[in-house]
Structure formats: C-alpha cells, structure tokens
Design an enzyme around this catalytic site. Sequence first.
Site, PDB file in Angstrom:
ATOM      1  N   CYS B  83       1.907  12.836   7.463  1.00 21.52           N
ATOM      2  CA  CYS B  83       3.319  12.770   7.059  1.00 21.52           C
ATOM      3  C   CYS B  83       4.066  14.042   7.486  1.00 21.52           C
ATOM      4  O   CYS B  83       4.234  14.262   8.669  1.00 21.52           O
ATOM      5  CB  CYS B  83       3.439  12.493   5.561  1.00 21.52           C
ATOM      6  SG  CYS B  83       5.120  12.041   5.074  1.00 21.52           S
ATOM      7  N   HIS B 191       0.549   7.361   5.221  1.00 24.93           N
ATOM      8  CA  HIS B 191      -0.311   8.015   4.234  1.00 24.93           C
ATOM      9  C   HIS B 191      -1.658   7.290   4.144  1.00 24.93           C
ATOM     10  O   HIS B 191      -1.770   6.318   3.393  1.00 24.93           O
ATOM     11  CB  HIS B 191       0.369   8.020   2.861  1.00 24.93           C
ATOM     12  CG  HIS B 191       1.531   8.949   2.797  1.00 24.93           C
ATOM     13  ND1 HIS B 191       1.401  10.267   2.444  1.00 24.93           N
ATOM     14  CD2 HIS B 191       2.843   8.768   3.081  1.00 24.93           C
ATOM     15  CE1 HIS B 191       2.577  10.858   2.500  1.00 24.93           C
ATOM     16  NE2 HIS B 191       3.473   9.959   2.890  1.00 24.93           N
ATOM     17  N   GLU B 193      -4.209   8.146   2.597  1.00 22.57           N
ATOM     18  CA  GLU B 193      -4.731   8.265   1.231  1.00 22.57           C
ATOM     19  C   GLU B 193      -4.140   7.219   0.292  1.00 22.57           C
ATOM     20  O   GLU B 193      -4.613   7.048  -0.824  1.00 22.57           O
ATOM     21  CB  GLU B 193      -4.498   9.682   0.701  1.00 22.57           C
ATOM     22  CG  GLU B 193      -3.075  10.008   0.263  1.00 22.57           C
ATOM     23  CD  GLU B 193      -2.099  10.352   1.395  1.00 22.57           C
ATOM     24  OE1 GLU B 193      -2.453  10.165   2.577  1.00 22.57           O
ATOM     25  OE2 GLU B 193      -0.984  10.812   1.076  1.00 22.57           O
TER      26      GLU B 193
END
Lengths: 252, 212
Positions: B83, B191, B193
């Site tokens: 990001c 992202h 994650e």
Amino acid sequence: MLAKRIIPCMDVTAGRVVKGVSFVELRDAGDPVEIAKRYDEQGADELTFLDITASSDDRSIIFHIIEKVAEQVFIPLTVGGGVREVQDVRNLLNAGADKVSINTSAVVNPQLVADAAGRYGSQCIVVAIDAKQVAPNKWEVFTHGGRKATGLDAVEWAIKMQALGAGEILLTSMDQDGQKKGFDLALTRAVTDALEIPVIASGGVGNLQHLADGVTQGGADAVLAASIFHFGEYTVQQAKQHMAQQGIEVRL
Amino acid sequence: MVDIAIVDYGMGNLRSVYQAVRKVAPGANVVVSGEADVIASAKRVVFPGQGAAPDCMREIRERGLDKVIAAAVAAGKPFLGICMGLQVLFEHSEEGDTPCLGVISGQVTRFAHSLRDAQGNKLKVPHMGWNGVHHAEHPLWDGIEQDARFYYVHSYYVQPSDKDIVQGTSDYPQPFVCAVSRGNLFAVQFHPEKSAAAGLKLLENFVNWNPV
C-alpha cells in the site's frame, strides 16, 4: 473490476451477538468469534461489529473479541459503538480493527472525524448515519441508537462527513431496520449520488433480492445485513450467487 | 536473530500485517520495529503503511528510516512493500505534492474525479474493496489464480517509468499498476494481510522467496 461487497454485521453486547427489531427487542444469535469465522468461510468481504453495550464498564469485552477474530480472520474488520475520542479509535485499531465506525460522536463533535482521519487516515474512518424519513425525499439524522433527532439533513450531513475526511459512509434506514422489507432505496440513492466515497446500505434486508436491489437500484457500493445471515436463512455465498446471476460483480 | 522485520513508522495499524505474517511463518521470529539496527539485521523486510503520503514521508524521514529502507533494498534481502509502502518507494506523489524515496523511478497519481464504469455507474474514490489482479509470472504469484481478487483501499496509484517492472494490474475502469518487482524487491498496492486465502498465499510465497 471492483466487486460489490457483502458485509455481515454483528451487534455485540455482553460478549454475545444479538439482533433487535428497530433498535429494540434483542434476540441472541451466538458467539461473535464463531460467527465471524463462519462468515469468513462463507466468503464475506468484510465484517462489521457494533458494540451496543450501554454501560461503559463493559467496553473492554469488545477488545478481546476483536483481538480473537483478528488472529483468525484475514478480511477487513470494522468496529463501531461508543467511539468518543481519538484514543478510542486508536484502541480499536490496536485491538485489530481495520476501520472504526463513528456515529453519535460525529454529530456531537464533528472535529473527531477530522482528527481521527488526520491521524490514522481516511481509509479507516467510517461515519455511520442513522436516518429517518421526515418528508418525501427528505431524511433526518438520528443519534443515540435512533432515539434522538438532530435536525440534520442526512444527505447534507453525509457530504459534510466526506469533507471532514470520512472514507466511507455506513447508511442505515431506521424506518426499514428490522422490518425485512428491503433497504430504503431512495435514501441510499440520494446519498450515494451526492458522494465520491463509498456508501454501505444498511437496514431492512429480508431476502437476497433486497441485497441486489441495494446495488442496482440504490447504487450502494456495499450492502450490510445481519439477521438473514445470523439465523441461517441464507449464507453469504448464496447471497453472492444471487447477485452474480443478476450481473452484479461479486467476489465468488 | 530477526527473521522478518515489519517496518513501523507510526503510520497505520501494523497488527493485521503482523498477524498475517505470523500465520504463514509460524516458526519465524517476526518483529514490528522502527529501529534502524533491528531492520538492518532482519533477513526479510515488510514495509507497510497507511495514511497520507506527506505524513508518511515526514515520519519516515524524522525517524531516519529513509536510509534504512534504501539500504535494505540495496542489501538484496527480500523486501515487500504494501500500500503506502509501495507508493513512497517512487520518486514523487501527487498527494500533497510529496517528494518520496525514489527507490523506483516513476510517479504516484490520483484516480480521476467522476470516474464511470462501462454502464455509466459512478466509480467511487477511494477505490475500496476486492478487485481482480491480472498478474505476470513471478514466484510471489505461485499458486494464485489469474484474476484472483485482493482487497484494496487507496485513492492514488503508481506509474512506474520502467514498464518491465510491472507484475500485476487491476482495472478501475482503466488498468492501473498494482504490483511491481525488481530483483529482491516486490511491492503491491492491495492489502495481502486482508485478502483472505489469496493474500495469505502471497505472504507465504514472500516468506519462502529466495531472490537470486
């Protein structure tokens, strides 16, 4: 292209997921961590938790829940309820929330939205708006779980929140909430057309077509529902398949 | 001995990144740190970030992490930007007219206002949610389907000068670059994650990656 999101919402109090009708009459729906894992497995795009605990004594319970969920579920988590200061935003983010939803406090103190967005970024600040129709094509913002009228026009309020740094609007129709008759599509359309930022439609979903209508007619970027998923009427996967059949882009 | 350092410069919530890395590297020593010597000693570096470019760059410079990041990339250790950790690697961001780290040549540009899809529907900014990624061949994409969806939230996107470094694109509605790589460096706009199974797979590929 970007998919429309389906977001199961869990109202949490005293460590349990509950669901009320028009903000009253609570019904137990189970353990939040277990429910969160189930929705993740079903393909939920995000999860929203609203801490509806009345007493500030029990606030710490939500942190433990979010910590547990964040260890096991790798999709975005939004948490709201009782967020009054920037420190509350920080505590929720540290517990594992990706976004924090601000409702009543945004009305009481709009600067909170600007301060929180300035400190942590707009991407993690959701402003929740509870709106009630007061005239044709006119909706008023209510706070304190829908009990208190503010005199604010919902569309104008949403525009102001965007200007202060909100990254997203969670828009709930109080007239429709818990009624299972579908979103207030005119409200959703009015707000989404007025904004550059995404709008999540909420309040009133009773079947899968209501979710699809929120996107195709309401123009919502995401749709939120609680009871149709909690009580096993439909899975998130079924909701997505239904929307996909109508040509709506979803993450299958 | 630090296996994986997650760079902390006070911008954004690193807990999600930490949890996800721990999940795919259960035996590894994973630390979240803003300390130069910790990052320098790590075998792998993850460089995340959220928020606005001017704030990110100010924090990075004030903490002296600009040199640490450049050194980690130059040292040849596996490096993953996420990001804002992708965007600030470039030379300049339109966001706040901000000079960035210049590790990669190119610019960071805002999505246009009043974007519309093919049906005429308004496209919101930030670009938020799950979008498909058309990816190239690279060890970090191993086991990830073509056009798999990843979770995004951003208003700016990167425009590398050297198109050969592009490893992935998404459409909004025009294609934009969402992944780049050069040697030991890999960086993504989305992202991982927060991207469920596909994201965890990419992170797992990163912790097992041995760039030559």
